[in-house]
Write an enzyme that holds these catalytic residues in place. Structure first.
Site, PDB file in Angstrom:
ATOM      1  CG  HIS A  39     -80.579  44.208 -20.022  1.00  0.00           C
ATOM      2  ND1 HIS A  39     -81.521  43.628 -20.833  1.00  0.00           N
ATOM      3  CD2 HIS A  39     -81.273  44.828 -19.033  1.00  0.00           C
ATOM      4  CE1 HIS A  39     -82.740  43.907 -20.380  1.00  0.00           C
ATOM      5  NE2 HIS A  39     -82.614  44.634 -19.277  1.00  0.00           N
ATOM      6  CE  LYS A  45     -47.991  51.982  -3.884  1.00  0.00           C
ATOM      7  NZ  LYS A  45     -48.241  52.614  -2.591  1.00  0.00           N
ATOM      8  CD  GLU A  89     -49.919  55.665  -9.284  1.00  0.00           C
ATOM      9  OE1 GLU A  89     -49.402  56.146  -8.239  1.00  0.00           O
ATOM     10  OE2 GLU A  89     -49.949  54.451  -9.523  1.00  0.00           O
ATOM     11  N   GLY A 108     -56.077  54.890   4.335  1.00  0.00           N
ATOM     12  CA  GLY A 108     -56.461  55.558   3.086  1.00  0.00           C
ATOM     13  C   GLY A 108     -57.875  55.214   2.644  1.00  0.00           C
ATOM     14  NE  ARG A 109     -58.034  48.834   3.143  1.00  0.00           N
ATOM     15  CZ  ARG A 109     -56.749  48.801   3.462  1.00  0.00           C
ATOM     16  NH1 ARG A 109     -55.900  49.638   2.870  1.00  0.00           N
ATOM     17  NH2 ARG A 109     -56.297  47.947   4.349  1.00  0.00           N
ATOM     18  CD  GLU A 125     -55.404  49.233  -0.719  1.00  0.00           C
ATOM     19  OE1 GLU A 125     -55.021  49.377  -1.903  1.00  0.00           O
ATOM     20  OE2 GLU A 125     -55.585  50.195   0.047  1.00  0.00           O
ATOM     21  CE  LYS A 160     -52.255  57.266   6.382  1.00  0.00           C
ATOM     22  NZ  LYS A 160     -52.768  55.997   6.876  1.00  0.00           N
TER      23      LYS A 160
HETATM   24  O1  F6P Z   1     -51.117  51.871  -3.245  1.00  0.00           O
HETATM   25  C1  F6P Z   1     -52.255  51.742  -2.477  1.00  0.00           C
HETATM   26  C2  F6P Z   1     -52.455  52.938  -1.607  1.00  0.00           C
HETATM   27  O2  F6P Z   1     -51.457  53.004  -0.649  1.00  0.00           O
HETATM   28  C3  F6P Z   1     -53.834  52.943  -0.979  1.00  0.00           C
HETATM   29  O3  F6P Z   1     -53.884  52.202   0.174  1.00  0.00           O
HETATM   30  C4  F6P Z   1     -54.085  54.390  -0.822  1.00  0.00           C
HETATM   31  O4  F6P Z   1     -55.445  54.646  -0.644  1.00  0.00           O
HETATM   32  C5  F6P Z   1     -53.553  54.923  -2.124  1.00  0.00           C
HETATM   33  O5  F6P Z   1     -52.419  54.133  -2.368  1.00  0.00           O
HETATM   34  C6  F6P Z   1     -53.210  56.367  -2.156  1.00  0.00           C
HETATM   35  O6  F6P Z   1     -52.251  56.717  -1.185  1.00  0.00           O
HETATM   36  P1  F6P Z   1     -51.970  58.227  -0.812  1.00  0.00           P
HETATM   37  O7  F6P Z   1     -53.240  58.805  -0.263  1.00  0.00           O
HETATM   38  O8  F6P Z   1     -50.875  58.192   0.195  1.00  0.00           O
HETATM   39  O9  F6P Z   1     -51.567  58.959  -2.065  1.00  0.00           O
END
Ligand code: F6P
Length: 556
Positions: free
Chosen positions: A385, A513, A213, A268-269, A354, A207
């Site tokens: 199990h 972060k 990452e 995002g979620r 979240e 987003k």
């Molecule tokens: O760090 C959490 C978060 O901001 C989530 O809310 C989001 O889904 C994820 O990181 C990824 O964010 P982006 O889509 O901006 O890379």
């Protein structure tokens, strides 16, 4: 004047009611009422919710509905559907419902109807996914795409990965999908080892397009592709992006023509319905993706219009408030008896925790009640199990959702009967338990007696009274899955309104972060140079730096 909901008359009435009900067993409630299932089950949008195996009565539901009214639930729901900026800490609307608004009625944000843009991106997804599926979109060397690698994390990974896994029965036979999220190079390296650069399409999903990452993985994947195909021009045929940040996508080197947009009013979620769902559309085809949207839209309409005592998300949300805030239940298990939903619990962990893992209300006041439970779970039979022992004989109250498909996506003789009998057996056993008398009788009939029986008895008793919802659907089609996901999204919203907290921001992810950014340079410097953190962090840094140098030395 305080604005905490816990000071309301409705909250206090529930508190008193809980004290009376705490001593009551569901076993007795069922014995007293042969109509309990009929009274406490609802069917809508292809989903049957049986909530009769809960520690509640009709009075509980009435009182919970009063709490919902006290919390202005009708107004809250209306404001979300109107596109108001209910995510007040970020000054944004929360309009995942617009992404699947199949009625196409105008939805306004800042005086502008968002539907034309939503429809334009859907058309772009249709065009692109068709061309990849038909083999029309070719890689740099002219071969059709065979592998889709989605690079994203959190909401840009978990939703599409879960849906793509759940709808595997609908995948295009030529295509394989991979989801890379973790910044540990192992994740990307292991994926790249499985795919052919000539036939691989990378979808960079972020987003913000600032997520460490994702960007690191995307840069490494880009480098790998250029090395393998020997030309930077290959990137245009193998990389597309999904983002709200056009400028940053361009800076990365992806042609804006290969970018799929979405908007700041999509959390995002909550974004799998947007272009973040691109890998889903490519894997299952646009018609099926639209069925997913249609299922969610049907649930949206149900949420907006059904009376509260027949409203699936309202009922499930209120029941969760009941356990978290009044019974102090600190966890909630999600147990799908449908292997296709293997990734549903991890997906819900982000969606729910979240959203609701907050300790201050919308006015910024600390709450004096428990909010979000810890969400966990695994496919039903595997869990039996592994951790069900704790559900049956442990010391925690663990409300659970059992999710059951009448029909499996695959028809191997005998398997579905086994799945269904296990699922029903578990909800029954958790609710009924087995008393000391019943246990004595059972052991007696097995020939145990005297001291041995007395010794065994306490270990064989089941306390029961462990609550559960059971959700049943015919078969996991795209439409049913859409409804199921939307059910949980709106359930969260109901809980947020009742607790007075904003389920659409996530400030709690920021601190880690920021600290990581300060530690990154420290990892590249000499051991002990930094003295900014506590002695534990500094000690670990020093140790790791010393050992990293040691491993570099032994390599060189
Ligand atoms: O760090 C959490 C978060 O901001 C989530 O809310 C989001 O889904 C994820 O990181 C990824 O964010 P982006 O889509 O901006 O890379």
């Amino acid at each position: 004047m305080t604005t905490l909901i816990s000071h309301s008359a409705a909250w206090n009435a529930l508190k008193t009611h809980q004290q009376a009900l705490a001593q009551v067993s569901m076993r007795d409630l069922f014995a007293q009422d042969s109509q309990r299932f009929e009274r406490f089950s609802v069917e809508a949008c292809g989903l049957l919710l049986d909530y009769s195996k809960n520690r509640l009565t009709g009075e509980t539901i009435t009182k919970l509905q009063q709490l919902a009214i006290e919390a202005n639930l009708p107004d809250g729901i209306a404001r979300m559907f109107r596109g108001e900026k209910i995510n007040h800490t970020e000054q944004r609307a929360a309009l995942h419902i617009a992404l699947r608004n199949r009625s196409n009625r105008p939805i306004m944000v800042d005086g502008k109807d968002v539907m034309p843009e939503v429809n334009a991106v859907l058309a772009q997804i249709r065009q692109f996914s068709n061309s990849v599926r038909d083999g029309e979109w070719r890689g740099y060397t002219g071969k059709p795409i065979e592998s889709i690698v989605n690079i994203g994390i959190g909401g840009s990974d978990l939703g599409p990965a879960m849906v793509a896994r759940a709808l595997k029965a609908y995948h295009h036979p030529r295509l394989r999908r991979y989801f890379v999220s973790n910044v540990d190079g192992t994740h990307l390296a292991q994926t790249l080892a499985k795919v052919d650069p000539e036939t691989t399409l990378f979808i960079i999903a972020s987003k913000t397009f600032t997520t460490q990452e994702t960007l690191l993985n995307a840069h490494s994947a880009r480098q790998w592709l250029i090395e393998k195909l020997g030309d930077e021009k290959a990137v245009a045929k193998h990389f597309v992006a999904v983002s709200t940040a056009t400028q940053k996508v361009t800076e990365f080197g992806i042609d804006p023509a290969n970018m799929f947009a979405f908007w700041d009013w999509v959390g995002g979620r909550y974004s799998l319905w947007s272009a973040i769902g691109l890998p889903i559309a490519v894997m299952i085809g646009m018609e099926n993706f639209e069925q997913l949207l249609a299922g969610a839209h049907e649930l949206d309409t149900h949420f907006e219009t059904a009376p509260y005592d027949k409203n699936l998300p309202v009922l499930m949300g209120l029941i969760e408030v009941w356990y978290s805030s009044f019974f102090e239940a600190s966890t909630h298990a999600v147990l799908p008896y449908d292997y296709a939903l293997k990734l549903f619990s991890p997906y819900l962990q982000q969606l729910i925790m979240e959203s609701l893992g907050k300790h201050v209300n919308c006015e910024g006041n600390p709450v004096d009640y428990s909010t979000c439970p810890i969400i966990w779970g695994a496919p039903g039979n595997n869990g039996q199990h592994a951790f069900y022992q704790l559900l049956h004989q442990g010391t925690h109250l663990v409300p659970a959702d059992f999710i059951i498909a009448v029909e499996s996506q695959h028809d191997l003789p005998g398997h579905q009967d086994a799945v269904l009998s296990n699922a029903l057996a578990q909800t029954y056993a958790l609710m009924m338990g087995r008393t000391a008398d019943e246990t004595r009788h059972a052991l007696d009939s097995k020939g145990l007696s005297g001291e041995l029986l007395a010794q065994q008895l306490p270990h064989r008793v089941f306390q029961g009274n462990q609550p559960s919802n059971t959700l049943v659907y015919q078969k996991l089609t795209p439409q049913v899955l859409g409804a199921l996901i939307a059910l949980y999204e709106h359930k969260i919203f109901v809980q947020g309104l009742c607790w007075g907290i904003n389920p659409f921001d996530q400030w709690g992810v920021e601190l880690g972060k920021q600290v990581a950014n300060t530690l990154l340079p420290a990892l590249q410097e000499t051991a002990g140079a930094h003295k900014e953190h506590d002695s534990s962090t500094e000690g670990l840094l020093k140790y790791i730096n010393a050992h990293r140098r040691h491993s570099f030395d032994s390599v060189t």
